[in-house]
Design an enzyme around this catalytic site. Structure first.
Site, mmCIF file in Angstrom:
data_model
loop_
_atom_site.group_PDB
_atom_site.id
_atom_site.type_symbol
_atom_site.label_atom_id
_atom_site.label_comp_id
_atom_site.label_asym_id
_atom_site.label_seq_id
_atom_site.Cartn_x
_atom_site.Cartn_y
_atom_site.Cartn_z
ATOM 1 N N ARG A 1 0.918 -1.325 -0.146
ATOM 2 C CA ARG A 1 -0.162 0.168 -0.275
ATOM 3 C C ARG A 1 0.895 0.962 -0.065
ATOM 4 N NH1 ARG A 1 -2.429 -0.476 6.197
ATOM 5 N NH2 ARG A 1 -3.566 -2.150 5.116
ATOM 6 N N ASP B 1 5.944 -7.713 1.411
ATOM 7 C CA ASP B 1 5.071 -6.990 2.368
ATOM 8 C C ASP B 1 4.913 -8.112 3.377
ATOM 9 O OD1 ASP B 1 3.399 -5.423 4.088
ATOM 10 O OD2 ASP B 1 3.802 -3.806 2.452
ATOM 11 N N ASP C 1 9.098 -10.396 6.039
ATOM 12 C CA ASP C 1 9.297 -9.745 7.550
ATOM 13 C C ASP C 1 10.770 -9.190 7.414
ATOM 14 O OD1 ASP C 1 10.114 -9.014 10.104
ATOM 15 O OD2 ASP C 1 9.467 -10.493 10.966
ATOM 16 N N VAL C 2 10.885 -7.859 7.360
ATOM 17 C CA VAL C 2 12.243 -7.318 6.939
ATOM 18 C C VAL C 2 13.272 -7.578 8.161
ATOM 19 C CG1 VAL C 2 11.344 -5.766 5.096
ATOM 20 C CG2 VAL C 2 11.550 -5.024 7.515
ATOM 21 N N TYR D 1 11.558 6.551 16.264
ATOM 22 C CA TYR D 1 11.480 6.774 14.819
ATOM 23 C C TYR D 1 12.610 7.538 14.281
ATOM 24 C CZ TYR D 1 9.733 8.154 10.249
ATOM 25 O OH TYR D 1 9.426 8.172 8.825
ATOM 26 N N LYS E 1 15.831 6.617 11.731
ATOM 27 C CA LYS E 1 16.072 7.081 10.430
ATOM 28 C C LYS E 1 17.173 8.063 10.466
ATOM 29 C CE LYS E 1 12.024 5.809 8.332
ATOM 30 N NZ LYS E 1 12.124 5.015 7.400
ATOM 31 N N VAL F 1 3.263 12.540 3.587
ATOM 32 C CA VAL F 1 2.627 11.882 2.306
ATOM 33 C C VAL F 1 1.276 11.336 2.632
ATOM 34 C CG1 VAL F 1 2.949 10.447 0.504
ATOM 35 C CG2 VAL F 1 5.057 11.464 1.609
#
Length: 243
Positions: free
Chosen positions: A15, A36, A59-60, A151, A155, A184
């Protein structure tokens, strides 16, 4: 190398930005592995692309699942020329209220995941002509946002990892760059947050997933063949704002 010779693996592809990136790359002639955790939604969103897209559950944070995804890609398409580490989680909490589990979970998806992905894809990328990697970073790695300790720091770490990878892999013919999306219009932001951010936005609106996809497609393309270690802000001027 023409786009029709290129194969991309895109994470977080079910998505939002990820789905837009898959669509843009297919339109450009790529064959794409879309990965995904949301496998049912992923399969539904990629059915229209037929043989051009391979949908895989991933699953990354799992090295084993990464290796399986890369192997499936090479077996299906004959190689891998591009990796887009787009999967990420937005986790908010004040420093006082953050938990070790919440902090670590954000880091595992946002930073460990791209590392595991590049490591799993490295042999295939080294064997490819014109290989390129794009990591989805964030304006949270340019300026600090309160209540985003996990977060934001994850990053920032991904930003640093992108730079190290670009420096280390350039002689292998692998370019590594990052896009830094601002707000976004995707399911990652709830409606209230979208309204608030749009009201404050420099350009008066949120970004669209297709605008991030355009930036990713450029960084993967031959038009960016002399670009590595770059940080492309696609934020509608968010980082121009003070406070």
């Amino acid at each position: 190398m023409s786009a029709t010779d290129r194969v991309a693996l895109v994470t977080g592809a079910a998505r939002g930005q990820g789905a837009a990136i898959v669509r843009r790359l297919v339109t450009d002639g790529y064959r794409v592995t879309a990965a995904d955790l949301l496998i049912d939604e992923l399969e539904s969103s990629t059915t229209e692309f037929g043989d051009q897209v391979l949908a895989v559950g991933l699953d990354v944070t799992s090295a084993e699942q990464w290796q399986a995804a890369v192997t499936a890609t090479v077996e299906r398409f004959g190689g891998l020329t591009a990796l887009v580490n787009n999967a990420g989680v937005l986790h908010r909490a004040s420093i006082a209220e953050e938990t070790p589990a919440g902090f670590e979970a954000a880091w595992r998806v946002n930073c460990l995941g791209p590392f595991l992905g590049l490591q799993a894809a490295l042999a295939a990328l080294r064997a490819a002509d014109g290989a390129a990697v794009v990591n989805t970073c964030s304006t949270g790695a340019v300026r600090p946002f309160p209540h985003h300790a996990a977060y934001g720091s994850s990053k920032w770490a991904l930003r640093g990892f992108t730079q190290v990878a670009a420096a280390e892999l350039g002689r292998d013919g692998i370019r590594v760059n990052a896009v830094f999306p601002g707000p976004v219009q995707t399911p990652m932001l709830d409606e209230t947050t979208q309204v608030r951010l749009a009201e404050r936005a420099t350009l008066g609106r949120l970004g669209q997933p297709t605008e991030i996809a355009d930036a990713v497609a450029f960084l993967l393309s031959d038009q960016a063949s002399f670009i590595t270690g770059a940080e492309l802000l696609v934020d509608g001027g968010q980082c121009l704002q003070i406070g």
